[in-house]
Scaffold this motif. Structure first.
Motif, PDB file in Angstrom:
ATOM      1  N   ASP A 115       6.193  -4.456  11.957  1.00  0.00           N
ATOM      2  CA  ASP A 115       5.122  -4.591  10.356  1.00  0.00           C
ATOM      3  C   ASP A 115       3.410  -4.480  11.947  1.00  0.00           C
ATOM      4  OD1 ASP A 115       7.162  -5.934   8.830  1.00  0.00           O
ATOM      5  OD2 ASP A 115       7.078  -7.404   9.131  1.00  0.00           O
ATOM      6  N   ILE A 116       2.446  -4.583  10.766  1.00  0.00           N
ATOM      7  CA  ILE A 116       1.584  -4.318  11.282  1.00  0.00           C
ATOM      8  C   ILE A 116       0.185  -5.448  10.882  1.00  0.00           C
ATOM      9  CG2 ILE A 116      -0.585  -2.862  11.572  1.00  0.00           C
ATOM     10  CD1 ILE A 116       0.902  -1.267  10.471  1.00  0.00           C
ATOM     11  N   TYR A 117       0.502  -6.442  11.913  1.00  0.00           N
ATOM     12  CA  TYR A 117      -1.017  -7.573  11.733  1.00  0.00           C
ATOM     13  C   TYR A 117      -2.089  -7.425  12.237  1.00  0.00           C
ATOM     14  CZ  TYR A 117       3.410 -10.564  11.575  1.00  0.00           C
ATOM     15  OH  TYR A 117       4.353 -11.340  11.467  1.00  0.00           O
ATOM     16  N   ILE A 118      -3.351  -7.269  11.273  1.00  0.00           N
ATOM     17  CA  ILE A 118      -4.250  -6.947  10.747  1.00  0.00           C
ATOM     18  C   ILE A 118      -5.197  -8.444  11.163  1.00  0.00           C
ATOM     19  CG2 ILE A 118      -6.361  -5.210  10.498  1.00  0.00           C
ATOM     20  CD1 ILE A 118      -4.375  -3.759   9.493  1.00  0.00           C
ATOM     21  N   CYS A 119      -6.279  -8.925  11.997  1.00  0.00           N
ATOM     22  CA  CYS A 119      -7.423  -9.936  11.818  1.00  0.00           C
ATOM     23  C   CYS A 119      -8.501  -9.031  10.673  1.00  0.00           C
ATOM     24  CB  CYS A 119      -7.601 -10.053  12.891  1.00  0.00           C
ATOM     25  SG  CYS A 119      -6.722 -10.913  14.103  1.00  0.00           S
ATOM     26  N   ASP A 120      -8.713  -9.581   9.255  1.00  0.00           N
ATOM     27  CA  ASP A 120      -9.101  -8.738   8.511  1.00  0.00           C
ATOM     28  C   ASP A 120     -10.792 -10.796   9.264  1.00  0.00           C
ATOM     29  OD1 ASP A 120     -10.715  -8.426   6.548  1.00  0.00           O
ATOM     30  OD2 ASP A 120      -8.917  -8.784   5.157  1.00  0.00           O
ATOM     31  N   CYS A 121     -11.334 -10.119   9.886  1.00  0.00           N
ATOM     32  CA  CYS A 121     -11.642 -11.195  10.530  1.00  0.00           C
ATOM     33  C   CYS A 121     -12.954 -11.667   9.013  1.00  0.00           C
ATOM     34  CB  CYS A 121     -12.719 -10.265  11.402  1.00  0.00           C
ATOM     35  SG  CYS A 121     -13.771 -11.545  12.203  1.00  0.00           S
ATOM     36  N   SER A 122     -13.624 -10.699   8.429  1.00  0.00           N
ATOM     37  CA  SER A 122     -15.106 -11.442   7.280  1.00  0.00           C
ATOM     38  C   SER A 122     -14.392 -12.177   6.266  1.00  0.00           C
ATOM     39  CB  SER A 122     -15.995 -10.597   6.889  1.00  0.00           C
ATOM     40  OG  SER A 122     -17.098 -10.778   8.644  1.00  0.00           O
ATOM     41  N   ASN A 123     -13.014 -11.921   5.726  1.00  0.00           N
ATOM     42  CA  ASN A 123     -12.193 -12.422   5.037  1.00  0.00           C
ATOM     43  C   ASN A 123     -11.462 -13.683   5.529  1.00  0.00           C
ATOM     44  OD1 ASN A 123     -12.889 -10.609   2.672  1.00  0.00           O
ATOM     45  ND2 ASN A 123     -11.137  -9.560   3.606  1.00  0.00           N
ATOM     46  N   ASN A 124     -11.555 -14.223   7.034  1.00  0.00           N
ATOM     47  CA  ASN A 124     -10.593 -14.730   7.694  1.00  0.00           C
ATOM     48  C   ASN A 124      -9.203 -15.260   7.427  1.00  0.00           C
ATOM     49  OD1 ASN A 124     -13.382 -16.209   8.157  1.00  0.00           O
ATOM     50  ND2 ASN A 124     -13.830 -16.522   6.055  1.00  0.00           N
ATOM     51  N   ARG A 125      -8.722 -14.095   7.416  1.00  0.00           N
ATOM     52  CA  ARG A 125      -7.185 -14.160   7.484  1.00  0.00           C
ATOM     53  C   ARG A 125      -7.231 -12.771   8.312  1.00  0.00           C
ATOM     54  NH1 ARG A 125      -6.686 -10.628   1.021  1.00  0.00           N
ATOM     55  NH2 ARG A 125      -7.712  -9.497   2.358  1.00  0.00           N
ATOM     56  N   VAL A 126      -5.142 -12.785   7.965  1.00  0.00           N
ATOM     57  CA  VAL A 126      -4.708 -11.740   8.577  1.00  0.00           C
ATOM     58  C   VAL A 126      -3.576 -11.327   8.367  1.00  0.00           C
ATOM     59  CG1 VAL A 126      -2.834 -11.557  11.142  1.00  0.00           C
ATOM     60  CG2 VAL A 126      -4.564 -12.828  11.008  1.00  0.00           C
ATOM     61  N   GLN A 127      -3.823 -10.191   8.006  1.00  0.00           N
ATOM     62  CA  GLN A 127      -3.158  -9.016   6.998  1.00  0.00           C
ATOM     63  C   GLN A 127      -2.138  -8.742   6.997  1.00  0.00           C
ATOM     64  OE1 GLN A 127      -4.457  -6.822   3.181  1.00  0.00           O
ATOM     65  NE2 GLN A 127      -6.596  -7.183   3.835  1.00  0.00           N
ATOM     66  N   ILE A 128      -0.791  -8.742   7.322  1.00  0.00           N
ATOM     67  CA  ILE A 128       0.304  -8.159   7.000  1.00  0.00           C
ATOM     68  C   ILE A 128       1.117  -7.638   6.243  1.00  0.00           C
ATOM     69  CG2 ILE A 128       2.854  -8.684   7.824  1.00  0.00           C
ATOM     70  CD1 ILE A 128       1.966 -12.125   8.115  1.00  0.00           C
ATOM     71  N   LEU A 129       1.519  -6.214   6.835  1.00  0.00           N
ATOM     72  CA  LEU A 129       1.534  -4.919   6.428  1.00  0.00           C
ATOM     73  C   LEU A 129       3.235  -4.149   7.165  1.00  0.00           C
ATOM     74  CD1 LEU A 129      -1.692  -2.664   6.584  1.00  0.00           C
ATOM     75  CD2 LEU A 129      -1.157  -4.828   4.838  1.00  0.00           C
ATOM     76  N   SER A 130       3.669  -3.750   6.477  1.00  0.00           N
ATOM     77  CA  SER A 130       4.987  -3.131   7.185  1.00  0.00           C
ATOM     78  C   SER A 130       4.434  -1.741   7.200  1.00  0.00           C
ATOM     79  CB  SER A 130       5.667  -2.425   5.711  1.00  0.00           C
ATOM     80  OG  SER A 130       5.501  -0.914   4.888  1.00  0.00           O
ATOM     81  N   GLN A 131       5.587  -0.863   8.567  1.00  0.00           N
ATOM     82  CA  GLN A 131       5.127   0.212   9.228  1.00  0.00           C
ATOM     83  C   GLN A 131       4.508   1.464   8.328  1.00  0.00           C
ATOM     84  OE1 GLN A 131       8.223   1.670  10.791  1.00  0.00           O
ATOM     85  NE2 GLN A 131       9.903   0.790   9.489  1.00  0.00           N
ATOM     86  N   ASP A 132       5.032   1.103   7.361  1.00  0.00           N
ATOM     87  CA  ASP A 132       4.952   1.948   6.419  1.00  0.00           C
ATOM     88  C   ASP A 132       3.218   1.838   4.982  1.00  0.00           C
ATOM     89  OD1 ASP A 132       5.390   0.699   4.629  1.00  0.00           O
ATOM     90  OD2 ASP A 132       7.536   2.480   2.977  1.00  0.00           O
ATOM     91  N   PHE A 133       2.125   0.881   6.079  1.00  0.00           N
ATOM     92  CA  PHE A 133       1.162   0.544   5.275  1.00  0.00           C
ATOM     93  C   PHE A 133       1.024  -0.340   3.477  1.00  0.00           C
ATOM     94  CE2 PHE A 133       0.568   3.866   8.393  1.00  0.00           C
ATOM     95  CZ  PHE A 133      -0.275   3.014   9.264  1.00  0.00           C
ATOM     96  N   GLN A 134       2.117  -1.035   4.090  1.00  0.00           N
ATOM     97  CA  GLN A 134       2.468  -1.449   2.042  1.00  0.00           C
ATOM     98  C   GLN A 134       2.497  -3.421   2.604  1.00  0.00           C
ATOM     99  OE1 GLN A 134       2.380   0.202  -0.645  1.00  0.00           O
ATOM    100  NE2 GLN A 134       2.562   1.474   0.348  1.00  0.00           N
ATOM    101  N   PHE A 135       1.294  -3.910   1.990  1.00  0.00           N
ATOM    102  CA  PHE A 135       1.045  -5.369   1.749  1.00  0.00           C
ATOM    103  C   PHE A 135       1.935  -5.979   1.824  1.00  0.00           C
ATOM    104  CE2 PHE A 135       0.218  -9.574   0.382  1.00  0.00           C
ATOM    105  CZ  PHE A 135      -1.170  -9.922   0.992  1.00  0.00           C
ATOM    106  N   LYS A 136       2.507  -6.794   2.648  1.00  0.00           N
ATOM    107  CA  LYS A 136       3.664  -7.693   3.057  1.00  0.00           C
ATOM    108  C   LYS A 136       3.523  -9.005   2.581  1.00  0.00           C
ATOM    109  CE  LYS A 136       7.211  -6.994   5.520  1.00  0.00           C
ATOM    110  NZ  LYS A 136       8.437  -7.002   6.251  1.00  0.00           N
ATOM    111  N   SER A 137       2.491  -9.659   3.441  1.00  0.00           N
ATOM    112  CA  SER A 137       1.895 -11.006   3.115  1.00  0.00           C
ATOM    113  C   SER A 137       0.670 -11.574   4.150  1.00  0.00           C
ATOM    114  CB  SER A 137       3.014 -11.887   3.847  1.00  0.00           C
ATOM    115  OG  SER A 137       3.556 -12.334   4.881  1.00  0.00           O
TER     116      SER A 137
END
Length: 290
Positions: free
Chosen positions: A150-172
Motif C-alpha cells: 500500500d502507498i501512503y501519500i501526504c496530501d499536504c494542502s488537503n490536510n490528510r494522508v491518502q492510502i492507495l493500493s499498489q495498483d493506485f486504487q484509492f483505499k482509505s
C-alpha cells in the motif's frame, strides 16, 4: 566527485540476514562523504527535496526540485544517471518526495504522482488537482507498507494522508492534520510528521491515533521539521531545516542526539548498513552520508 573522509564507504552488499543492533549515533558527527555543487557542476542535485534508497543495491535516488528530475548515485555516492521528462505526460513539476515500491519508483509532485521504473522509464501519472479520491493538493511525503505494498501519500494542502493500493486504487485516508509533510511505517506503527505542534503523530495500523509527540518551535526540541526517517531500532531521525541539524529521538520520543549539518536539510533516510543519507536545500554540501 568531491568527498571527505571516504574511508569505510564501500559498495553495499546484500546481507539481509545479519543481526541488527542499535546504532551508535555519537560516532556520526562528521560525514563520510560530502558532495558540493560548487565543485561538481551539473551532476549534483541543485535543490534536492527527497531521497530514498534501493535496499537491494544501495543506490541513492535524489529528487532535484530545481532541475525537475531524479539523480541516481551508487552506494559509494558515485553519480550514475538521471531521469525525468520536461514535456508531456511524464513531465516532472516541482517534485517533492519519492519511494521505491517493488521495481518502481513513485514520485510526488504538484497535484499528482508519477510512476517510473528504477532505470528511469516513465510508466504512468496518477491523480489531478482537487480534494476527492485520487485528487491531490501539493502532495509531499510518501511511504510504502512492506507487507502489502500500500502507498501512503501526504496530501499536504488537503490536510490528510491518502492510502492507495499498489495498483493506485484509492483505499482509505488518514486525516485531518494541518499540512502533513512526511509519513513513515514500521511493523507496528504509522508515523506522521506535520508542521503543527506536536509534530509527530503515532497511529497503529488500524489507523487509530495513539499519541502526538515531540514539541516544535523556537526553544523546543525541533524548529522546522521537513522530513524524517525510522531506523532499525525505531529511533526517529528528523531533518530540522531551520536549525541545520538532524535531531534523533529514541522510541520513547526522548532526545538522544543531534547531528549538525551544513545548511537547511530537507530530506533524510537510513540505509541497511546504518548509514544516514541527508540532502540539503542550500548549494553547499547538498548530499551528506554519515
Amino acid at each position: 566527485m568531491a568527498t571527505s573522509n571516504p574511508i569505510g564507504l564501500e559498495p553495499v552488499e546484500d546481507n539481509f540476514e545479519r543481526v541488527r543492533t542499535g546504532i551508535d549515533y555519537s560516532s556520526k558527527m562528521q560525514p563520510l562523504v560530502s558532495i558540493s555543487q560548487r565543485e561538481i557542476g551539473n551532476i549534483e542535485p541543485k535543490r534536492p527535496q527527497g531521497v530514498t534508497i534501493d535496499d537491494r543495491t544501495g543506490d541513492i535516488y535524489i529528487l532535484d526540485w530545481f532541475d525537475n528530475c531524479v539523480k541516481v548515485f551508487d552506494s559509494t555516492a558515485k553519480y550514475m544517471f538521471k531521469f525525468g521528462h520536461r514535456r508531456g505526460e511524464g513531465m516532472m513539476s516541482y517534485p517533492k518526495s519519492l519511494a521505491i515500491c517493488r521495481s518502481r519508483i513513485i514520485i510526488t509532485q504538484n497535484h499528482g504522482i508519477l510512476n517510473y521504473s528504477l532505470d528511469g522509464e516513465y510508466i504512468s501519472r496518477i491523480g489531478m488537482h482537487g480534494n476527492g479520491e485520487l485528487e491531490f493538493s501539493y502532495p509531499w511525503g510518501i511511504a510504502i507498507n512492506e507487507s502489502n505494498n500500500d502507498i501512503y501519500i501526504c496530501d499536504c494542502s488537503n490536510n490528510r494522508v491518502q492510502i492507495l493500493s499498489q495498483d493506485f486504487q484509492f483505499k482509505s485516508q488518514l486525516g485531518s492534520f494541518k499540512y502533513p509533510r512526511d509519513v513513515k511505517l514500521s511493523k507496528e506503527y504509522i508515523y506522521l510528521l506535520n508542521n503543527s505542534n506536536p509534530c509527530i503523530h503515532l497511529f497503529n495500523h488500524n489507523h487509530i491515533l495513539l499519541k502526538s509527540v515531540i514539541s516544535r518551535g523556537q526553544g523546543n526540541q525541533v524548529i522546522n521539521p521537513l522530513s524524517f526517517s525510522i531506523d532499525i531500532s525505531n529511533n526517529i531521525l528528523i531533518a530540522d531545516y531551520s536549525s541545520n541539524s538532524i535531531s534523533i529521538f529514541n522510541p520513547e520520543f526522548q532526545s538522544i542526539h543531534n547531528i549538525p549539518v551544513s545548511k537547511q536539510p530537507t530530506a533524510i533516510t537510513v540505509d541497511t548498513h546504518d548509514r544516514i543519507i541527508v540532502v540539503c536545500y542550500h548549494n553547499v554540501n547538498c548530499l551528506l552520508i554519515f
